[in-house]
Structures are given as structure tokens and as C-alpha cells.
Design a protein around this motif. Sequence first.
Motif, short mmCIF file in Angstrom:
data_model
loop_
_atom_site.label_atom_id
_atom_site.label_comp_id
_atom_site.label_asym_id
_atom_site.label_seq_id
_atom_site.Cartn_x
_atom_site.Cartn_y
_atom_site.Cartn_z
N LYS A 158 0.83 -1.20 0.00
CA LYS A 158 0.00 0.00 0.00
C LYS A 158 0.87 1.26 0.00
O LYS A 158 1.96 1.26 0.58
CB LYS A 158 -0.89 0.03 1.24
N GLY A 164 -8.02 4.78 -0.13
CA GLY A 164 -9.05 4.52 -1.11
C GLY A 164 -8.68 3.47 -2.13
O GLY A 164 -9.33 3.37 -3.16
N GLY A 165 -7.63 2.70 -1.84
CA GLY A 165 -7.30 1.58 -2.71
C GLY A 165 -6.37 1.90 -3.86
O GLY A 165 -5.94 1.01 -4.58
N MET A 168 -2.59 0.02 -4.71
CA MET A 168 -2.41 -1.19 -3.92
C MET A 168 -2.07 -2.36 -4.83
O MET A 168 -2.48 -2.41 -5.97
CB MET A 168 -3.68 -1.51 -3.13
N GLU A 200 1.23 -5.20 4.24
CA GLU A 200 0.36 -5.85 5.23
C GLU A 200 0.03 -7.26 4.77
O GLU A 200 0.07 -7.54 3.57
CB GLU A 200 -0.98 -5.09 5.34
N TYR A 202 -2.45 -9.77 3.47
CA TYR A 202 -3.68 -9.57 2.71
C TYR A 202 -4.79 -10.46 3.27
O TYR A 202 -4.63 -11.67 3.35
CB TYR A 202 -3.45 -9.87 1.23
N THR A 206 -13.16 -10.02 2.54
CA THR A 206 -13.50 -9.12 3.65
C THR A 206 -14.72 -8.29 3.32
O THR A 206 -15.12 -8.17 2.17
CB THR A 206 -12.33 -8.15 3.92
N GLN A 232 -18.42 -2.61 -4.28
CA GLN A 232 -17.61 -1.64 -5.02
C GLN A 232 -16.92 -2.33 -6.18
O GLN A 232 -16.80 -3.54 -6.22
CB GLN A 232 -16.62 -0.95 -4.09
N GLU A 275 -12.39 3.44 8.90
CA GLU A 275 -12.63 2.26 8.06
C GLU A 275 -12.03 1.02 8.70
O GLU A 275 -10.88 1.04 9.14
CB GLU A 275 -11.92 2.41 6.71
N LEU A 277 -11.67 -3.41 8.10
CA LEU A 277 -11.94 -4.63 7.35
C LEU A 277 -12.53 -5.61 8.34
O LEU A 277 -12.06 -5.73 9.47
CB LEU A 277 -10.65 -5.23 6.79
N MET A 287 -8.24 0.16 9.11
CA MET A 287 -7.63 0.36 7.79
C MET A 287 -7.14 1.79 7.62
O MET A 287 -5.99 2.06 7.40
CB MET A 287 -8.66 0.10 6.67
N THR A 438 -16.01 -7.78 -0.62
CA THR A 438 -15.48 -6.78 -1.54
C THR A 438 -15.21 -7.36 -2.94
O THR A 438 -14.90 -6.62 -3.86
CB THR A 438 -14.19 -6.16 -0.97
C1 MV4 Z 1 -6.86 -4.46 2.49
C2 MV4 Z 1 -7.56 -5.57 2.02
C3 MV4 Z 1 -7.17 -6.82 2.47
N1 MV4 Z 1 -6.14 -6.95 3.32
N2 MV4 Z 1 -5.83 -4.63 3.35
C4 MV4 Z 1 -9.07 -1.13 -0.13
C5 MV4 Z 1 -9.32 0.30 0.19
C6 MV4 Z 1 -8.40 0.65 1.30
N3 MV4 Z 1 -9.05 1.51 2.23
C7 MV4 Z 1 -8.03 -0.64 1.92
N4 MV4 Z 1 -8.44 -1.68 1.01
C8 MV4 Z 1 -8.18 -2.99 1.28
N5 MV4 Z 1 -7.17 -3.20 2.13
C9 MV4 Z 1 -5.51 -5.85 3.74
N6 MV4 Z 1 -4.47 -6.00 4.59
C10 MV4 Z 1 -8.61 -5.36 1.14
C11 MV4 Z 1 -8.91 -4.06 0.74
C12 MV4 Z 1 -9.98 -3.93 -0.18
C13 MV4 Z 1 -9.89 -4.44 -1.50
C14 MV4 Z 1 -8.73 -5.08 -1.96
C15 MV4 Z 1 -8.67 -5.58 -3.25
C16 MV4 Z 1 -9.77 -5.45 -4.10
C17 MV4 Z 1 -10.91 -4.82 -3.66
C18 MV4 Z 1 -10.98 -4.31 -2.36
C19 MV4 Z 1 -12.12 -3.67 -1.92
C20 MV4 Z 1 -12.20 -3.16 -0.65
C21 MV4 Z 1 -11.12 -3.30 0.21
#
Ligand code: MV4
Length: 452
Positions: A158, A164-165, A168, A200, A202, A206, A232, A275, A277, A287, A438
Motif C-alpha cells: 500500500k 481509497g485503494g 495497492m 500488510e 492480505y 473481507t 464496489q 474504516e 476490514l 484500515m 469486496t
Molecule cells: C486491504 C484488504 C485486504 N487486506 N488490506 C481497499 C481500500 C483501502 N481503504 C483498503 N483496502 C483494502 N485493504 C488488507 N491487509 C482489502 C482491501 C480492499 C480491497 C482489496 C482488493 C480489491 C478490492 C478491495 C475492496 C475493498 C477493500
Amino acid sequence: MFSKVLIANRGEIALRIIRACRELGIRTVAVFSEVDRDSLHVRFADEAICIGQAPSSSSYLNIPAIISAAEIADVEAIHPGYGFLAENPHFAEICESCKITFIGPTPENMRLMGDKMTARSMMHKAGLPIVPGSTSIIRSKEEALKTAKSIGYPVIIKAAAGGGGKGMRVCHNDLTLISSLMTAQAEADANFGNPDVYIEKYIEKTRHIEIQILADKYGHMIHLGERDCSIQRRHQKLLEESPSVAINNKLRRRIGEMALRGSKSVNYVSAGTIEFLLDENNNFYFMEMNTRIQVEHPVTEMVSGVDLIKSQIRIASGERIRLHQDDIQLRGSSIECRINAEDFQNNFMPSPGKIESLILPGGPGIRVDTHIYPGYEISPYYDSLVAKLISYANTRDEAIKVMQRGLSEFHIAPIKTTIPFHLRLMEHPLFLKGEVSTHFVQEMLKEKGGEE
Ligand code: MV4
């Protein structure tokens, strides 16, 4: 209370803020770019000032032009809405130095939470659960490999300045980790002017759960429950709801207490969102914290009965929050569908242009937050959100029925919108059961068409 406020934004959120001001007896000053001359926020405000050309960098992000407008109109405060300058600590400081109140958190709040790595470590210190991962910036391949080895694959890279993604990268082995590290750093640098990244563990499958909080200038804070934002696509939220089917009263109390503990530890002021997860075993992890009013704030307003925009304004003017946590009774169920000018049949391609005909839905349980009208031209310069359709009813099943009805009444031509996507979603068995993560939209789009 303020007597005059400038709204440094456009579109539906500018209207939403003007409406709140009107009800509070505050005069309003709109700012607009050259292409927004015929927008409703210009018409609804008491005064309006042109601040530059269509590109955001020349207008809604143009700090000198906005401050000049505020000085000329002699306002006491500026509401930034969301996006644009809403989370810019530098802008908030300039407002302060010009004796204009920034309606939002302190510059310090924004600076700390804007660095996602700092936010993560501060929240961890405050006792919030965080996902296992690096405790400092990853500077080399060796550091990345060492971190991945200690936490195990899959891992996610990240951007520290991200959120907001954006930027990543999910990695499943050493090989993809090394190649992704380079591209993630380059992408972070290109997007945020800062190449710092961290790693982090993964967490798969979630839900995206966020807690709305309100904090006054005297350290008093309350939370207004959660929003489930798991629906989303490519990190663009399409539907949000409150409450979440995944959260019972006990879990809500625990997550709510964590959100408040975190907000208190950074002396947070104004409306904010933490936020989390939520994994399949109901473990939750901090998050990031969003230091602004969010697009999806209406679903919280519907179930809590609290007007979040008026609350922000009252807090900024120095009023105390008179509510205590026990006063907050969350009632019923609310859903928001984002109606974007995008062609759902064509990979969500932007579909700007002139609205030739328009019928907005109404009736019991429907709220429409929008700035569009027949003859309005949707500009390609800004985001594609044209309306937020919000339903409210006693139960989730009823709120879905109200939403189906509202979507079927909604008619916009000739531009393409996400309405057909939402109509399909409202009939999907997994959505109806609330069994979404998600990954849901990606999987749903694979079922038919298969363009993802
Ligand atoms: C993550 C995760 C899984 N594991 N972090 C996306 C937005 C941001 N605020 C944080 N996000 C995520 N962080 C860890 N350690 C999953 C998301 C995530 C996501 C990841 C891949 C594809 C779609 C996603 C949608 C929402 C959140």
C-alpha cells in the motif's frame, strides 16, 4: 453561529451544504468554474463567484482563487465538501491564517491521518487491532522479502500517502512481490508525489465496514453506527448501506468503542469515518481514517436521524454536541445507490453529455441527492456521480423493495447510467441475503457478459 459560509465544491454535495446552511439561517456563497455557470449550486446560493476554468486545478483546487472569493464575499467559514480540498491540511491552515473557519478537522488531524502508515501506527498504539505488517516504510527488496516471510503470503503493498485503494498490489509469492514493489513505488510517486509504501498481510473475502463519528471541540464524541461499503468495483463504491447485515449489537458496540478510542487518541474534531476490514470470522482491523464528510453519509443520517452537515457546521462554530451515546438510537435500514453517468453495459465507460429528459423518483422512503435537471450538461471534467438514490424503511428487505421501485421510476435520457447495474443487483440472490464481500461485484459481472 456563522452568518455567511462559502462552499468550496460543486455538484450534489454543494447543494446538500447549501440546504443545511439555509435551514440554519446562514447565507451562502457558491464558487464555480466556467463550465458550471448553469449549475444548481450557483442558482441556490445567495451569491456566486466564478473562480476559474473547467479543469479542477484551475478552479475547485485553486486555493488563491477560493481564498480571494472568501475575502471578497466576506465569509466567516468555508465548507470543503468531499474530494477537492477537503483533506488538504495546507488549505485548512491558509483558511485559519486568513481568519476563516475551515469546517472540518484540524490541519493536524488531516496531516496525521493522511499518512496511512502514521495512522496505522497511531491507532495501533491507541489499542485498535491492525492487520499484521511492516512497522516502517519498505525501502528495499530485502526488507519486502523479510516482511513477507514473517507474515506469510498473500501480502498487500500500500502507498503511505494513498488511501481509497489507489496504488495497492496483492502479491502471492516472492517473484510477484519484487516486481510489484517497483511498480507500486512508481505508481505512488506518480499519484501522490510520494513513493513510500508499506506491506500488510492480505486478508481475503473481507467486508468494508466504516464507523461514522462526530467530535466537538471540547473532546466529546459519539459514533453513529456503521456503513457497509462492500459493494464496489475497482475501489469505486457503488452501493452503501446501514446497518450492515454482518454486524450485531454486540459487535457494533465493540467496533464503535474502538472507533471512538482511536478518534480520541488523535484529538479528532468534526465528522470523521474510521474504516475497518471485517473478515469471515468477525475479526475487525483498522484500515484508515477519512477526515471528511463522505459521499455515503446519507444512509447514516436516515438511520440515526442526525443531520451530519449541520452537525459539522455547528461543531465548527464552537457548539457542543448535546447528544450522548445512549441518545443515539439507530432505527430502520437505509441503502444508497450511486447513479453515475457511466455505461454499465460498456465496462462502466464515462457517458457525459446533455440530459434531454429526466424523471426523478419520489414517494415514501425515497431521498434523492442530486444537482441534475432537464437540460443540464454533464461535464467530462469532474467525477461521474449524477445522483444518490437513498431508500429508507423499517427493514432491509423493505428498503430493497423501495430501492427497486425508486430505480424503476428513475428515467434519464440519453446519457447512460449505472441504474441498470443497480436493478440487477437488487435481484441478485446473494445481495438479497446480504452475503457480499469486496469481491462481489467482480464475481457478479463475470456471471453475465464476463468483461471483468
Ligand atoms: C486491504 C484488504 C485486504 N487486506 N488490506 C481497499 C481500500 C483501502 N481503504 C483498503 N483496502 C483494502 N485493504 C488488507 N491487509 C482489502 C482491501 C480492499 C480491497 C482489496 C482488493 C480489491 C478490492 C478491495 C475492496 C475493498 C477493500
